[in-house]
Design an enzyme around this catalytic site. Structure first.
Site, mmCIF file in Angstrom:
data_model
loop_
_atom_site.group_PDB
_atom_site.id
_atom_site.type_symbol
_atom_site.label_atom_id
_atom_site.label_comp_id
_atom_site.label_asym_id
_atom_site.label_seq_id
_atom_site.Cartn_x
_atom_site.Cartn_y
_atom_site.Cartn_z
ATOM 1 N N ASP A 36 0.852 -1.207 0.075
ATOM 2 C CA ASP A 36 0.095 0.082 -0.010
ATOM 3 C C ASP A 36 0.843 1.144 0.046
ATOM 4 O O ASP A 36 2.096 1.396 0.365
ATOM 5 C CB ASP A 36 -0.971 0.036 1.167
ATOM 6 C CG ASP A 36 -2.188 1.061 1.179
ATOM 7 O OD1 ASP A 36 -3.193 0.519 0.918
ATOM 8 O OD2 ASP A 36 -2.054 1.878 1.095
ATOM 9 N N ARG A 89 -19.379 4.550 -10.549
ATOM 10 C CA ARG A 89 -17.822 4.066 -10.752
ATOM 11 C C ARG A 89 -16.920 5.006 -11.945
ATOM 12 O O ARG A 89 -15.918 5.192 -11.578
ATOM 13 C CB ARG A 89 -17.994 2.718 -11.090
ATOM 14 C CG ARG A 89 -18.632 1.516 -10.062
ATOM 15 C CD ARG A 89 -18.729 0.207 -10.644
ATOM 16 N NE ARG A 89 -19.406 -0.468 -9.414
ATOM 17 C CZ ARG A 89 -20.682 -0.698 -9.550
ATOM 18 N NH1 ARG A 89 -21.414 -0.334 -10.273
ATOM 19 N NH2 ARG A 89 -21.026 -1.552 -8.781
ATOM 20 N N ARG A 152 -24.538 -11.472 -7.044
ATOM 21 C CA ARG A 152 -25.682 -10.782 -6.396
ATOM 22 C C ARG A 152 -27.094 -11.179 -7.191
ATOM 23 O O ARG A 152 -28.000 -11.331 -6.407
ATOM 24 C CB ARG A 152 -25.412 -9.261 -6.746
ATOM 25 C CG ARG A 152 -24.481 -8.672 -5.835
ATOM 26 C CD ARG A 152 -23.907 -7.201 -6.067
ATOM 27 N NE ARG A 152 -23.086 -6.731 -5.096
ATOM 28 C CZ ARG A 152 -22.488 -5.569 -5.069
ATOM 29 N NH1 ARG A 152 -22.056 -5.228 -6.407
ATOM 30 N NH2 ARG A 152 -21.626 -4.903 -4.364
ATOM 31 N N HIS A 176 -19.137 -3.345 -15.587
ATOM 32 C CA HIS A 176 -19.470 -3.622 -13.937
ATOM 33 C C HIS A 176 -19.748 -2.158 -13.840
ATOM 34 O O HIS A 176 -19.154 -1.161 -13.364
ATOM 35 C CB HIS A 176 -18.128 -4.025 -13.280
ATOM 36 C CG HIS A 176 -18.151 -3.868 -11.929
ATOM 37 N ND1 HIS A 176 -19.424 -4.323 -11.188
ATOM 38 C CD2 HIS A 176 -17.550 -3.147 -10.931
ATOM 39 C CE1 HIS A 176 -18.948 -4.273 -9.890
ATOM 40 N NE2 HIS A 176 -18.094 -3.256 -9.734
HETATM 41 N N1 LIG Z 1 -14.621 -4.392 -8.717
HETATM 42 C C1 LIG Z 1 -15.511 -4.562 -7.897
HETATM 43 O O1 LIG Z 1 -16.367 -5.290 -8.108
HETATM 44 C C2 LIG Z 1 -15.215 -3.712 -6.765
HETATM 45 C C3 LIG Z 1 -15.998 -3.661 -5.581
HETATM 46 C C4 LIG Z 1 -16.011 -2.914 -4.562
HETATM 47 C C5 LIG Z 1 -14.972 -1.862 -4.611
HETATM 48 N N2 LIG Z 1 -14.242 -1.720 -5.819
HETATM 49 C C6 LIG Z 1 -13.036 -0.790 -5.944
HETATM 50 O O2 LIG Z 1 -12.082 -1.155 -5.294
HETATM 51 C C7 LIG Z 1 -11.077 0.126 -4.913
HETATM 52 C C8 LIG Z 1 -10.792 0.282 -3.339
HETATM 53 O O3 LIG Z 1 -11.824 0.507 -2.666
HETATM 54 P P1 LIG Z 1 -11.692 0.297 -1.198
HETATM 55 O O4 LIG Z 1 -12.958 0.530 -0.736
HETATM 56 O O5 LIG Z 1 -10.667 -0.853 -0.547
HETATM 57 O O6 LIG Z 1 -10.956 1.681 -1.035
HETATM 58 P P2 LIG Z 1 -9.890 2.283 0.286
HETATM 59 O O7 LIG Z 1 -9.737 3.788 0.038
HETATM 60 O O8 LIG Z 1 -10.550 1.677 1.600
HETATM 61 O O9 LIG Z 1 -8.677 1.589 -0.107
HETATM 62 C C9 LIG Z 1 -7.716 2.168 -1.086
HETATM 63 C C10 LIG Z 1 -6.172 1.797 -0.883
HETATM 64 O O10 LIG Z 1 -5.429 1.975 -2.056
HETATM 65 C C11 LIG Z 1 -4.221 2.842 -1.255
HETATM 66 N N3 LIG Z 1 -3.750 3.310 -2.591
HETATM 67 C C12 LIG Z 1 -3.964 4.656 -3.008
HETATM 68 N N4 LIG Z 1 -2.953 4.874 -3.994
HETATM 69 C C13 LIG Z 1 -1.982 3.727 -4.042
HETATM 70 C C14 LIG Z 1 -0.853 3.519 -4.614
HETATM 71 N N5 LIG Z 1 -0.538 4.026 -5.468
HETATM 72 N N6 LIG Z 1 -0.274 2.190 -4.545
HETATM 73 C C15 LIG Z 1 -0.657 1.473 -3.670
HETATM 74 N N7 LIG Z 1 -1.677 1.719 -2.704
HETATM 75 C C16 LIG Z 1 -2.374 2.719 -3.005
HETATM 76 C C17 LIG Z 1 -4.684 3.444 -0.196
HETATM 77 O O11 LIG Z 1 -3.726 3.830 0.575
HETATM 78 C C18 LIG Z 1 -5.844 2.846 0.438
HETATM 79 O O12 LIG Z 1 -5.392 1.967 1.427
HETATM 80 C C19 LIG Z 1 -11.969 1.269 -5.277
HETATM 81 O O13 LIG Z 1 -11.844 1.709 -6.668
HETATM 82 C C20 LIG Z 1 -13.425 0.575 -5.125
HETATM 83 O O14 LIG Z 1 -14.411 1.229 -6.198
HETATM 84 C C21 LIG Z 1 -14.299 -2.581 -6.782
#
Ligand SMILES: NC(=O)c1ccc[n+]([C@@H]2O[C@H](COP(=O)([O-])OP(=O)(O)OC[C@H]3O[C@@H](n4cnc5c(N)ncnc54)[C@H](O)[C@@H]3O)[C@@H](O)[C@H]2O)c1
Length: 314
Positions: A36, A89, A152, A176
């Site tokens: 991270d 999104r 879902r 998505h």
């Molecule tokens: N594809 C899916 O079905 C699905 C479902 C839920 C969430 N998501 C997506 O997943 C992503 C994460 O969501 P979340 O709730 O965990 O967010 P979050 O904010 O809790 O976590 C994101 C993390 O990414 C880290 N980060 C940011 N830039 C970074 C970098 N350059 N290198 C390494 N780490 C970095 C941050 O420090 C943070 O810990 C979002 O884009 C969200 O929309 C996707």
């Protein structure tokens, strides 16, 4: 050389840490590296998740750097901002595309040879960004796509029909996101066409229910985010399932986001189509016959995504 026992999770927020926790419980890998931007967060998650190991499987879990993940078989990318209440999104696209490019340049620097599993949103756009930036063969860059939306759909159908969700075969394709579509023409319960099964379960017609279920699936993330700020358990299971299909070379069919090259008359973009997933990644994109209306909806979904891709092309 790829170490098939090893995975990496980049981004240890709600989603990344839940995927890591799910993978720990499943025992799919024997080594997991967490990364991270906030290294302390990755360390804290690695410590916390490791404390579950005495109840699960022997495994090495630690926070690390890109140099530690060069040989990971599956690299799961969840880094980026998540949706805020009311945000789509696609609103996330500019900031998360920048983050994705910087991550992929590090992955290239250390010569990763594994499969990239993109989870960050908007997942279809970011899968395309990752594919282009990495220069990897398209099989090796997979988005989690509509695997979660499909879960879902199965769950909501199972609730309505009072049947085990594992007996439900149905899927969501396309983006998505808001333009996704339910491929009703393929839906069945244990091989019994959906409409026939609904009749057996006492429904004269199931049209209204299908419509309600589709909308509930499509809007699930909004509903959850409104209530608890983020979604992570469902995607934790979905991403772990995809990673497992790669490691076990199980040839699992799931609607991952893949780059299309002419399938369904579409190319140059990623969206979800059922594909066969094995050691090589998305080894085959399945071109199946869709109902006329479904073909149109898939095209419309692709157009929506193409419009967004155009806004981030330099
Ligand atoms: N594809 C899916 O079905 C699905 C479902 C839920 C969430 N998501 C997506 O997943 C992503 C994460 O969501 P979340 O709730 O965990 O967010 P979050 O904010 O809790 O976590 C994101 C993390 O990414 C880290 N980060 C940011 N830039 C970074 C970098 N350059 N290198 C390494 N780490 C970095 C941050 O420090 C943070 O810990 C979002 O884009 C969200 O929309 C996707």
């Amino acid at each position: 050389m790829v170490n098939i026992q090893k995975t990496a999770v980049i981004g240890c927020g709600f989603v990344g840490s839940t995927i890591a926790y799910t993978l720990m419980q499943k025992g799919t890998f024997s080594e997991m590296v967490l990364l991270d931007e906030n290294h302390a967060k990755a360390e804290g998650e690695a410590m916390d998740i490791s404390h579950g190991l005495p109840f699960a499987h022997a495994m090495d879990i630690r926070a690390g750097s890109y140099d530690d993940i060069a040989d990971a078989a599956v690299i799961i990318i969840t880094a980026g901002a998540n949706q805020k209440p009311g945000e789509t999104r696609l609103d996330l696209v500019q900031k998360n595309a920048r983050i994705m490019r910087s991550i992929i340049s590090e992955i290239k620097r250390v010569n990763c040879e594994g499969i990239l599993l993109i989870v960050s949103n908007p997942v279809d756009i970011l899968t395309q960004v990752a594919l282009k930036e990495s220069g990897f063969p398209k099989e090796r860059v997979i988005g989690s796509g509509t695997v979660l939306d499909t879960a879902r759909l199965k769950y909501l159908l199972s609730e309505k029909l009072n049947v085990d969700s594992r007996n439900v075969h149905a899927f969501i394709a396309g983006e998505h996101g808001d333009s996704e579509l339910a491929v009703w023409s393929c839906a069945n319960i244990y091989g019994i066409p959906l409409e026939d099964f609904a009749k057996i379960r006492g429904y004269k017609s199931f049209e209204k229910e299908k419509d309600e279920i589709y909308h509930a699936v499509r809007d699930s993330a909004y509903e959850i985010i409104e209530r608890k700020g983020a979604t992570y358990y469902g995607i934790g299971m979905a991403a772990a399932k995809i990673a497992e299909a790669v490691v076990r070379d199980s040839h699992t069919v799931a609607p991952v986001s893949v780059s299309l090259s002419g399938e369904y008359g579409l190319s140059g973009l990623c969206l979800s189509i059922p594909s066969v997933i094995g050691r090589g990644g998305a080894e085959q994109v399945l071109e199946i016959s869709l109902a006329g209306e479904e073909k149109e909806k898939l095209k419309a979904s692709a157009e929506e995504l193409r419009g967004v891709l155009d806004t981030i092309r330099q």
